[in-house]
Design a protein around this motif. Sequence first.
Motif, PDB file in Angstrom:
ATOM      1  N   VAL A 120       0.839  -1.206   0.000  1.00  0.00           N
ATOM      2  CA  VAL A 120       0.000   0.000   0.000  1.00  0.00           C
ATOM      3  C   VAL A 120       0.872   1.254   0.000  1.00  0.00           C
ATOM      4  O   VAL A 120       0.600   2.225  -0.732  1.00  0.00           O
ATOM      5  CB  VAL A 120      -0.945  -0.015   1.221  1.00  0.00           C
ATOM      6  CG1 VAL A 120      -1.616   1.340   1.414  1.00  0.00           C
ATOM      7  CG2 VAL A 120      -2.003  -1.104   1.059  1.00  0.00           C
ATOM      8  N   GLU A 121       1.930   1.257   0.806  1.00  0.00           N
ATOM      9  CA  GLU A 121       2.839   2.402   0.846  1.00  0.00           C
ATOM     10  C   GLU A 121       3.541   2.596  -0.495  1.00  0.00           C
ATOM     11  O   GLU A 121       3.730   3.738  -0.955  1.00  0.00           O
ATOM     12  CB  GLU A 121       3.870   2.217   1.966  1.00  0.00           C
ATOM     13  CG  GLU A 121       3.271   2.318   3.355  1.00  0.00           C
ATOM     14  CD  GLU A 121       4.282   2.016   4.450  1.00  0.00           C
ATOM     15  OE1 GLU A 121       4.095   2.497   5.578  1.00  0.00           O
ATOM     16  OE2 GLU A 121       5.263   1.286   4.166  1.00  0.00           O
ATOM     17  N   GLU A 122       3.932   1.492  -1.128  1.00  0.00           N
ATOM     18  CA  GLU A 122       4.597   1.567  -2.430  1.00  0.00           C
ATOM     19  C   GLU A 122       3.665   2.174  -3.486  1.00  0.00           C
ATOM     20  O   GLU A 122       4.074   3.033  -4.274  1.00  0.00           O
ATOM     21  CB  GLU A 122       5.025   0.167  -2.862  1.00  0.00           C
ATOM     22  CG  GLU A 122       5.681   0.106  -4.235  1.00  0.00           C
ATOM     23  CD  GLU A 122       5.916  -1.317  -4.695  1.00  0.00           C
ATOM     24  OE1 GLU A 122       6.146  -1.506  -5.902  1.00  0.00           O
ATOM     25  OE2 GLU A 122       5.853  -2.235  -3.855  1.00  0.00           O
ATOM     26  N   LEU A 123       2.399   1.732  -3.478  1.00  0.00           N
ATOM     27  CA  LEU A 123       1.425   2.265  -4.435  1.00  0.00           C
ATOM     28  C   LEU A 123       1.203   3.753  -4.213  1.00  0.00           C
ATOM     29  O   LEU A 123       1.159   4.542  -5.168  1.00  0.00           O
ATOM     30  CB  LEU A 123       0.104   1.512  -4.307  1.00  0.00           C
ATOM     31  CG  LEU A 123       0.047   0.113  -4.906  1.00  0.00           C
ATOM     32  CD1 LEU A 123      -1.229  -0.600  -4.486  1.00  0.00           C
ATOM     33  CD2 LEU A 123       0.136   0.183  -6.427  1.00  0.00           C
ATOM     34  N   TYR A 124       1.066   4.147  -2.947  1.00  0.00           N
ATOM     35  CA  TYR A 124       0.797   5.558  -2.674  1.00  0.00           C
ATOM     36  C   TYR A 124       2.002   6.429  -3.010  1.00  0.00           C
ATOM     37  O   TYR A 124       1.845   7.563  -3.485  1.00  0.00           O
ATOM     38  CB  TYR A 124       0.387   5.751  -1.215  1.00  0.00           C
ATOM     39  CG  TYR A 124      -0.060   7.175  -0.931  1.00  0.00           C
ATOM     40  CD1 TYR A 124      -1.219   7.676  -1.521  1.00  0.00           C
ATOM     41  CD2 TYR A 124       0.685   8.010  -0.108  1.00  0.00           C
ATOM     42  CE1 TYR A 124      -1.630   8.978  -1.279  1.00  0.00           C
ATOM     43  CE2 TYR A 124       0.278   9.315   0.125  1.00  0.00           C
ATOM     44  CZ  TYR A 124      -0.886   9.784  -0.462  1.00  0.00           C
ATOM     45  OH  TYR A 124      -1.285  11.090  -0.235  1.00  0.00           O
ATOM     46  N   GLU A 125       3.207   5.926  -2.773  1.00  0.00           N
ATOM     47  CA  GLU A 125       4.410   6.683  -3.133  1.00  0.00           C
ATOM     48  C   GLU A 125       4.466   6.895  -4.647  1.00  0.00           C
ATOM     49  O   GLU A 125       4.771   8.000  -5.121  1.00  0.00           O
ATOM     50  CB  GLU A 125       5.660   5.931  -2.664  1.00  0.00           C
ATOM     51  CG  GLU A 125       6.963   6.681  -2.949  1.00  0.00           C
ATOM     52  CD  GLU A 125       8.188   5.913  -2.484  1.00  0.00           C
ATOM     53  OE1 GLU A 125       9.306   6.398  -2.732  1.00  0.00           O
ATOM     54  OE2 GLU A 125       8.029   4.833  -1.888  1.00  0.00           O
ATOM     55  N   ALA A 126       4.163   5.836  -5.424  1.00  0.00           N
ATOM     56  CA  ALA A 126       4.127   5.969  -6.886  1.00  0.00           C
ATOM     57  C   ALA A 126       3.043   6.953  -7.309  1.00  0.00           C
ATOM     58  O   ALA A 126       3.229   7.739  -8.250  1.00  0.00           O
ATOM     59  CB  ALA A 126       3.884   4.605  -7.524  1.00  0.00           C
ATOM     60  N   TYR A 127       1.919   6.928  -6.612  1.00  0.00           N
ATOM     61  CA  TYR A 127       0.817   7.851  -6.918  1.00  0.00           C
ATOM     62  C   TYR A 127       1.247   9.304  -6.695  1.00  0.00           C
ATOM     63  O   TYR A 127       0.966  10.177  -7.522  1.00  0.00           O
ATOM     64  CB  TYR A 127      -0.379   7.512  -6.029  1.00  0.00           C
ATOM     65  CG  TYR A 127      -1.628   8.303  -6.327  1.00  0.00           C
ATOM     66  CD1 TYR A 127      -2.491   7.895  -7.343  1.00  0.00           C
ATOM     67  CD2 TYR A 127      -1.966   9.425  -5.586  1.00  0.00           C
ATOM     68  CE1 TYR A 127      -3.652   8.594  -7.611  1.00  0.00           C
ATOM     69  CE2 TYR A 127      -3.118  10.135  -5.852  1.00  0.00           C
ATOM     70  CZ  TYR A 127      -3.960   9.714  -6.863  1.00  0.00           C
ATOM     71  OH  TYR A 127      -5.117  10.425  -7.127  1.00  0.00           O
TER      72      TYR A 127
END
Length: 295
Positions: A120-127
């Motif tokens: 989830v953190e990885e996705l939000y960082e990419a976002y």
Amino acid sequence: QVMGFVSFSFFFSFFCRKSLSRSSVRSRMSLKSSKAYNSLQKGAVVWDPKPLQVKKIFEALKKGLNEYLEAHQAELDYLSGRHKDTKRNSRLSSSLSPLQKQIRSVERYIRKLEFHISKVEELYEAYCIQCRLRDGATNMKHAFSLSPSTKASRESLVELYKNFQECTEDMCFIEGALEVHLGEFHLKMKGLVGFARLCPGDQYEVFVRLGRQKWRLKGKIETDDSQTWDEEEKIFIPNLHEKFEIKVTELRGLATILVGVVTCDSINFFTTKPQSIVVDITELGTIKLQLEVLW
């Protein structure tokens, strides 16, 4: 002015190289889910990312996942303490093996939770990266529109528009990928609360909608003031942008009378404990709907 334009052109070319040289966000992500989420269905994506809403959901989701992690870590500490006690007493050695299996099971679940949080953190960082690139393209488009129109500036604007569209598409795709990690909401019907407004024999229909997901159920007020409903539980897949819409109508023979329509935000549902939700259906709160939500 010439120096300013040269430096700006250099920054623009650097921005384009950074955004174009990056491998597509969509090609780097694997969406391993058999469920049909709205945002991931072909042709169903609306190219209108909402960063503020995504930030709220991300923070609520991360908080809820950490609550689950803390609860299972506390359970593991308790089981580990029991394990140490049984090792001191040889008479309890027979119960050691089941306890060890329980400890290993909790340890596996904790690892899954930790991976879930990191994903989830990885996705939000990419976002956030795509959001910043998109804002940068918007600012640069505005800057170019204020300068004299030339062939070079028009070509730059075309390139900036392409970068803006790429970032927008990537943001929307990441929103769909993030929805896969939101879990499930289990809703339980607890009944209507209306005091004098609810009379034996009255029949009601409750309609709950979350995006394309729907739940329609009918209930009746019995002579002992209890309530019977034809369905009591429903599973909803959380949605980043949609709120729960609840509509209650009273059934009188072939006629239906609208009692009220309300919306309910799901951002507070990401927690470990079941939540009792009481929603005012009428403006004065004379009829309320009570639900229990478990994430």
